[in-house]
Design an enzyme around this catalytic site. Structure first.
Site, PDB file in Angstrom:
ATOM      1  N   LYS A  14       9.655   3.457   8.712  1.00 10.63           N
ATOM      2  CA  LYS A  14       9.588   3.876   7.302  1.00 10.63           C
ATOM      3  C   LYS A  14      10.902   4.502   6.825  1.00 10.63           C
ATOM      4  O   LYS A  14      11.417   4.165   5.761  1.00 10.63           O
ATOM      5  CB  LYS A  14       8.443   4.885   7.114  1.00 10.63           C
ATOM      6  CG  LYS A  14       7.063   4.329   7.343  1.00 10.63           C
ATOM      7  CD  LYS A  14       5.993   5.359   7.037  1.00 10.63           C
ATOM      8  CE  LYS A  14       5.976   6.532   8.008  1.00 10.63           C
ATOM      9  NZ  LYS A  14       5.541   6.140   9.361  1.00 10.63           N
ATOM     10  N   THR A  15      11.408   5.446   7.607  1.00  8.41           N
ATOM     11  CA  THR A  15      12.605   6.170   7.180  1.00  8.41           C
ATOM     12  C   THR A  15      13.788   5.226   7.029  1.00  8.41           C
ATOM     13  O   THR A  15      14.536   5.275   6.041  1.00  8.41           O
ATOM     14  CB  THR A  15      12.939   7.288   8.179  1.00  8.41           C
ATOM     15  OG1 THR A  15      11.866   8.237   8.203  1.00  8.41           O
ATOM     16  CG2 THR A  15      14.228   8.003   7.800  1.00  8.41           C
ATOM     17  N   GLU A  17       9.133   7.271   1.009  1.00  3.11           N
ATOM     18  CA  GLU A  17       8.505   7.055   2.308  1.00  3.11           C
ATOM     19  C   GLU A  17       7.055   7.511   2.203  1.00  3.11           C
ATOM     20  O   GLU A  17       6.771   8.622   1.757  1.00  3.11           O
ATOM     21  CB  GLU A  17       9.252   7.859   3.373  1.00  3.11           C
ATOM     22  CG  GLU A  17       8.748   7.650   4.768  1.00  3.11           C
ATOM     23  CD  GLU A  17       9.653   8.295   5.816  1.00  3.11           C
ATOM     24  OE1 GLU A  17       9.123   8.632   6.880  1.00  3.11           O
ATOM     25  OE2 GLU A  17      10.857   8.440   5.564  1.00  3.11           O
TER      26      GLU A  17
END
Length: 462
Positions: free
Chosen positions: A121-122, A165
């Protein structure tokens, strides 16, 4: 188009303001003109970055840190019920707002793009933030890690896109209503909150169901869990799949490594498009293609976005080079789930000429209890590993659950592994193992990241 400031967020107080998710929201609010205050357990560069924006940051948690005129208190799921500032908020009748609700309010009036998945995600959120900024679209963004400096995990931009995110760990991503959502993968994790894969699927289904009418779900065609989710959300939002699978809508034709970069070719709308990904590994190439597909779904021209994605050079703690000493490179990895560990080790193996030595710190007792064997198996991809004690984060110890579970599993898998119970001893142990040409990888979601500079110092003094 710039968004305004929600009235309830005029004077917010953040408990745990230095955290990756909390600090980003605090930063955006400060940039929008809010009088931001908060507290954190310890001093940090992030706290200093927030102060530079005008925020008041207290160190330590105490009732007197909460101002009487605060309009709300923002908390994450990690904040315990007996926190003195939370108790004071109840006494004063100040509303308590979860981090996810605060973030959702910042997206109102904009075009939200939410990035979800068990892993990646990051990185994917960062790729979008950097590339959209590179194209002059001035997005707002909130990321779970810093791009290039403390406090660079979030920004209030003047454009209409908000990239966020979306955290599944506590189901808080159910609060968002994105125009475009990415699901990178779906696996069992966060065992304190999810008892089974069925619960995970249900949670991601709810997230997908929050996509606004006419919106798009961008989802992997390669990961088993993502394909299962795709079958469950049929009839909902428009679905665009991506990956190496033959039936992917945005199909990866090839990934050609060039040192710590990759050249990626995709088939998009019947035409091939080739671009550079400036970080190593197939999984990062896949993240870039997800970002490409999502940007196109928002109307960004594919060729322009593909070029701009090459401007992304990494985010802190995601295979971040900390330095080199005595001919040994030290790289920091946030990987803490077996899938992430395997992906980062494979990426390093592709670009390394010497041995790979890992300093691994397990994160959470619950995760170690459920996935310790798989963590040990992942470490067999390294030439040698040091395993530290479990970083507890928000959890209390579980009887019988220690890092020895990982050590034993690694040895069964044929790995060379050394347990080190005092983290302060790790730099000396690593320096004794490393020779010129080796690569040292500090790995884990806890404070193992602090060891990078110490290892470099110890190597330099050999």
């Amino acid at each position: 188009m710039a968004a305004g400031l929600p009235t309830a967020m005029d004077r917010p107080h953040f408990i745990g303001i230095g955290g990756a998710g909390m600090s980003g929201i605090a930063k955006i609010l400060a940039q929008r003109g809010a009088k931001v205050a908060g507290s954190d357990a310890k001093e940090s560069a992030t706290a200093e970055a927030l102060r530079a924006l005008g925020a008041t940051v207290h160190i330590g948690h105490a009732a007197e840190h909460l101002a009487d005129d605060a309009t709300c208190v923002v908390v994450s799921s990690a904040i315990r019920a007996d926190n003195p500032e939370l108790s004071r908020a109840a006494e004063l009748g100040i509303p308590v707002v979860h981090r996810s609700d605060a973030l959702a309010s910042l997206m109102e009036g904009l075009r939200p793009l939410a990035v979800a998945g068990t892993h990646g995600k990051t990185t994917t959120t960062s790729m979008l933030a950097v590339s959209l900024s590179e194209l002059g679209l001035a997005p707002s963004y909130a990321i779970g890690g810093d791009l290039d400096a403390p406090g660079s995990n979030a920004l209030h931009g003047d454009g209409e896109i908000f990239v966020a995110e979306a955290d599944e760990s506590d189901r808080s991503f159910h609060k968002y209503a994105p125009e475009v959502a990415i699901v990178l993968n779906v696996e069992l994790d966060h065992h304190a909150n999810y008892a089974s894969m069925d619960e995970i699927y249900e949670s991601f289904e709810t997230f997908a169901g929050r996509i606004v009418p006419g919106g798009t779900l961008v989802i992997s065609a390669d990961h088993e869990g993502a394909r299962e989710l795709t079958s469950r959300v049929s009839g909902g939002p428009r679905v665009v799949t991506y990956g190496e699978a033959e039936d992917a809508d945005v199909r990866i034709v090839s990934i050609v490594p060039h040192g710590l970069k990759s050249e990626v070719t995709v088939l998009l709308d019947g035409e091939e498009l080739t671009f550079t990904v400036s970080v190593p590994g197939r999984h990062y190439a896949g993240n870039a293609v997800a970002a490409l597909a999502a940007g196109v779904a928002l109307g960004v021209p594919a060729a322009e976005l593909a070029r701009a994605l090459g401007a992304y050079t990494g985010v802190k703690r995601r295979l971040q080079l900390k330095g080199e000493a005595a001919g040994v490179q030290v790289i920091d990895s946030y990987a803490h789930h077996p899938t992430e560990m395997t992906a980062d080790l494979e990426a390093m193996r592709a670009g390394a000429s010497g041995r790979i030595l890992v300093v691994f710190q397990p994160h959470l007792f619950s995760r170690t209890q459920e996935l310790g064997r798989e963590m040990g198996q992942a470490l067999s991809l390294a030439d040698a590993s040091i395993v530290l004690d479990i970083y507890p984060a928000r959890e209390d110890p579980i009887p019988g659950v220690t890092s020895e579970l990982i050590v034993d599993a690694a040895r069964v898998a044929g790995a060379e592994v050394t347990p080190v119970h005092d983290k302060a001893d790790a730099p000396t142990v690593v320096a004794g193992m490393a020779v010129p040409g080796d690569l040292v990888l500090t790995m884990g979601a806890g404070d193992v990241t602090d060891l990078g500079p110490r290892i470099l110092d110890r190597l330099q003094s050999k």
